[in-house]
Structures are given as structure tokens and as C-alpha cells.
Design a protein around this motif. Sequence first.
Motif, short mmCIF file in Angstrom:
data_model
loop_
_atom_site.label_atom_id
_atom_site.label_comp_id
_atom_site.label_asym_id
_atom_site.label_seq_id
_atom_site.Cartn_x
_atom_site.Cartn_y
_atom_site.Cartn_z
N LYS A 258 0.97 -1.27 -0.05
CA LYS A 258 -0.06 0.13 -0.01
C LYS A 258 0.96 1.19 0.00
CE LYS A 258 -4.53 -0.91 0.28
NZ LYS A 258 -5.60 -0.50 -0.60
N ALA A 259 0.62 2.31 -1.18
CA ALA A 259 1.38 3.43 -0.96
C ALA A 259 1.09 4.13 0.13
CB ALA A 259 1.18 4.03 -2.39
N GLY A 260 2.22 4.78 0.61
CA GLY A 260 1.97 5.83 1.87
C GLY A 260 1.76 7.09 1.60
N CYS A 261 1.97 7.86 2.47
CA CYS A 261 1.39 9.49 2.47
C CYS A 261 2.23 10.07 1.25
CB CYS A 261 1.75 10.26 3.65
SG CYS A 261 0.63 9.56 5.10
N THR A 262 3.53 9.87 0.92
CA THR A 262 4.40 10.48 0.08
C THR A 262 3.81 10.40 -1.31
OG1 THR A 262 6.38 10.17 1.41
CG2 THR A 262 6.62 10.94 -0.86
N ILE A 263 3.58 9.23 -1.64
CA ILE A 263 2.89 8.84 -3.01
C ILE A 263 1.48 9.27 -3.05
CG2 ILE A 263 2.28 7.27 -4.64
CD1 ILE A 263 5.16 7.37 -4.47
N PHE A 264 0.83 9.18 -1.94
CA PHE A 264 -0.79 9.42 -1.81
C PHE A 264 -0.75 10.93 -2.16
CE2 PHE A 264 -4.81 10.61 0.00
CZ PHE A 264 -5.50 9.32 -0.48
N SER A 265 -0.17 11.69 -1.40
CA SER A 265 0.11 13.34 -1.44
C SER A 265 0.02 13.93 -2.85
CB SER A 265 1.09 13.99 -0.67
OG SER A 265 0.93 13.66 0.77
N HIS A 266 0.75 13.22 -3.91
CA HIS A 266 0.74 13.35 -5.15
C HIS A 266 -0.02 12.77 -6.12
CE1 HIS A 266 4.32 15.88 -4.44
NE2 HIS A 266 4.78 14.86 -3.88
N CYS A 267 -0.53 11.52 -5.99
CA CYS A 267 -1.46 10.72 -6.70
C CYS A 267 -2.63 10.52 -6.32
CB CYS A 267 -0.69 9.30 -6.95
SG CYS A 267 0.80 9.62 -7.66
N GLY A 268 -3.19 10.69 -5.10
CA GLY A 268 -4.41 10.80 -4.75
C GLY A 268 -5.12 8.97 -4.45
N PRO A 269 -6.29 9.00 -4.12
CA PRO A 269 -6.77 7.86 -4.15
C PRO A 269 -7.00 7.06 -5.46
CG PRO A 269 -8.47 9.26 -3.77
CD PRO A 269 -7.29 10.17 -3.86
N ASN A 270 -6.97 5.72 -5.28
CA ASN A 270 -7.47 4.71 -6.43
C ASN A 270 -6.29 4.87 -7.46
OD1 ASN A 270 -9.59 3.77 -5.49
ND2 ASN A 270 -10.98 5.29 -6.29
N THR A 271 -5.12 5.23 -7.20
CA THR A 271 -3.81 5.08 -8.12
C THR A 271 -3.53 3.58 -7.87
OG1 THR A 271 -2.98 7.42 -8.10
CG2 THR A 271 -1.31 5.69 -8.42
N LEU A 272 -3.02 2.92 -8.87
CA LEU A 272 -2.74 1.55 -8.91
C LEU A 272 -1.40 1.27 -9.85
CD1 LEU A 272 -4.47 -1.71 -8.61
CD2 LEU A 272 -3.08 -1.36 -10.46
N GLY A 273 -0.27 0.51 -9.49
CA GLY A 273 0.69 0.43 -10.29
C GLY A 273 1.46 -1.13 -9.99
N ILE A 274 2.39 -1.42 -10.99
CA ILE A 274 3.04 -2.73 -10.68
C ILE A 274 4.34 -2.36 -10.82
CG2 ILE A 274 1.02 -4.38 -11.48
CD1 ILE A 274 2.36 -4.15 -14.40
N ALA A 275 5.38 -3.23 -10.40
CA ALA A 275 6.83 -3.21 -10.56
C ALA A 275 7.47 -4.80 -10.88
CB ALA A 275 7.40 -2.44 -9.34
N PHE A 276 8.22 -4.67 -11.46
CA PHE A 276 9.17 -5.78 -11.74
C PHE A 276 10.29 -5.72 -12.48
CE2 PHE A 276 6.01 -5.24 -15.21
CZ PHE A 276 6.84 -5.10 -16.39
N PHE A 277 11.25 -6.75 -12.36
CA PHE A 277 12.56 -6.46 -13.09
C PHE A 277 12.40 -6.97 -14.65
CE2 PHE A 277 14.16 -6.80 -8.80
CZ PHE A 277 15.10 -5.66 -8.73
N HIS A 278 13.46 -6.44 -15.47
CA HIS A 278 13.41 -6.89 -16.79
C HIS A 278 14.55 -8.00 -16.52
CE1 HIS A 278 12.57 -2.57 -18.62
NE2 HIS A 278 11.58 -3.30 -18.20
N LYS A 279 14.58 -8.83 -17.67
CA LYS A 279 15.45 -10.22 -17.49
C LYS A 279 16.98 -9.32 -17.59
CE LYS A 279 12.49 -13.78 -19.87
NZ LYS A 279 12.51 -14.35 -20.68
N LYS A 280 18.09 -10.12 -17.27
CA LYS A 280 19.39 -9.53 -17.35
C LYS A 280 19.72 -10.10 -18.72
CE LYS A 280 23.87 -10.00 -14.75
NZ LYS A 280 24.44 -10.53 -13.91
N SER A 281 20.22 -8.86 -19.33
CA SER A 281 20.65 -8.99 -20.63
C SER A 281 21.90 -9.71 -20.69
CB SER A 281 21.15 -7.59 -21.24
OG SER A 281 22.24 -7.09 -20.50
N ILE A 282 22.13 -10.68 -21.75
CA ILE A 282 23.36 -11.53 -21.82
C ILE A 282 24.24 -10.95 -22.93
CG2 ILE A 282 24.21 -13.84 -22.46
CD1 ILE A 282 21.53 -14.90 -21.90
N ASP A 283 25.54 -10.52 -22.60
CA ASP A 283 26.39 -9.81 -23.38
C ASP A 283 27.03 -10.68 -24.28
OD1 ASP A 283 26.15 -7.57 -21.87
OD2 ASP A 283 27.95 -7.93 -20.46
#
Length: 283
Positions: A258-283
Motif C-alpha cells: 500500500k502506498a504511503g503518504c508521500t505517494i498519496f500526496s501527489h497521486c491521490g486515491p485509487n492509483t494503482l501500479g506494478i513493478a518488476f525487473f527486466h531480464k538480465k541482458s546477456i552480453d
Amino acid sequence: MIKITTDSTCDLPVALLGENNITVVPLGIVKGERVYRDGVDIHPADIAAHVDAGGDITTTSAVNTADYHELFSNLLKEYDAVIHINLGAGFSSCHQNARIVAEELPGVYVVDSANLTVGIGELALRAARMAREGRAPEEIVAELESLRDRLEVSFVLDRLDYMKKGGRCNSVTAIGANLLKLHPCVEVIDGKMSVTKKYRGSIERVVTEYLHDRLDGRTDIDTERVWLVDTAFSPALADIAREVLRADGRFGTILEGKAGCTIFSHCGPNTLGIAFFHKKSID
């Protein structure tokens, strides 16, 4: 022994913080003439009630050097080193303040997450795991900086009045978006927020479309785990998003915050997001 610390913008659940021995430093939340501590003596529901009653949007205040110095110096009495993962330097002076203190205290390492919310939190969790494995501070910092470049964090907003009140968009833009029922998708790119798409319709339908846009047909996603984070007071949006992620079927673990007050102060209620990593590139 290495101690991991981070800012309150990490938005990690309390249980995960405890399990990983991560200490959180609260940012300041300015409401009226008083400065509150994010997640300590003010919470998103307090901000929503204040704004809904006609109050001005709360603003955020960076952690100052004195607070960082007190925290780090006390921890160094018990630990050999402290690694602090900051809110992205492009969003706040927290990182600059922490670095100033680190230059005065040998054994303190400061990492710019270049990110927001659970993007910071995931880096903190990885740092804690590496610390438990006995890896050297310099090695952990180098790995975090490599991981940082592979993070993808985005979110979709329900309303723009918080951003308007906070000076992040003008009144004309906000009014137009509300009339057209537009919901911007914001992505963290190179340490800054960028609007990458605008959706139209109810936020419930938008959440589904947004998630399919972020996931469908992608072969570059590290599917070990994905984060779901929101600012909603009802579980409805998270329920919708969780089902989309489960139906996708690729992720080993779905974590939620759950996003805390810092994010909420700028985005307000009912904001939703996701986060993940990209695969590690192979040189």
C-alpha cells in the motif's frame, strides 16, 4: 554485520520490513502549519479526509541531514556498515542529504534508487538478502546499481486533482482529463516520471487495460516476482489487478503493498501500479 535502511517511500508491508530487519526513515508530510512523519503520525486516510473537507493538498518534506546523521551514527555503534536506499534523487533532496552525511561517517553507503514506491522497496529487500549472505558492502551497492537499471515501475491514476493541487499539472489539464474521464499512465524512466499513455473510461476497466498493456506479449520480463501497489481504500482495484496477474500465469510470486503518504500526496486515491525487473541482458 550490515544494516539496511530506506525511506518511507519504499511502501513495504510492515511484516516484510520486520522479517528483513530493514529500518525506515519517515519523510515529512506538511499539513497546515505542522510537519508530520509519513506512516508514523499521519496516514493516507488522514490526507484524504483533509482534502475532501476542502483542505489544501499536503506537501512532502525531505529527511534532513541531522536526522540522517542521528540514525546512521547510532546504527554504526551496532553494525559494521549501513547501506541506505533512497527515494530517487530526481524526486527529492533526500539522496543528496544522505550522501552529505555519508561523507562524514565511514561505513555508510548511500544508493540512489532512481525510483519510487515498491521499486525502492524491492531494492531494499534485495540488499537485505545480500547482507544475510555475507556479501561486502561495496559488492551489495554495485549489485543494487545494476538491479536499478532493470526495474520497471509504472502506475495509472484515477484522478488529477491531487496533482493539480500539488502543482504537478495545471487546472486546464486536470479539468479536461476529468471531463473526458482520462487516466494517465505514469512510468519511471531514467529517474523521472513520464506520462506514457492516457486511458479513458472507468478506473476499473482502465486497470485491466493498463495491466494487459504492460504485460501482454512481453518476453523481457523477469517473472520471478511482481509487485502490485495501490492507494485505494477499497480492495476492489487490487482484486481486479490480482486476478489479471494470476491469469497471466507467469509470475512465481505476486507481492502487494500500500502506498504511503508521500505517494498519496501527489497521486491521490485509487492509483494503482506494478513493478518488476527486466531480464538480465546477456552480453
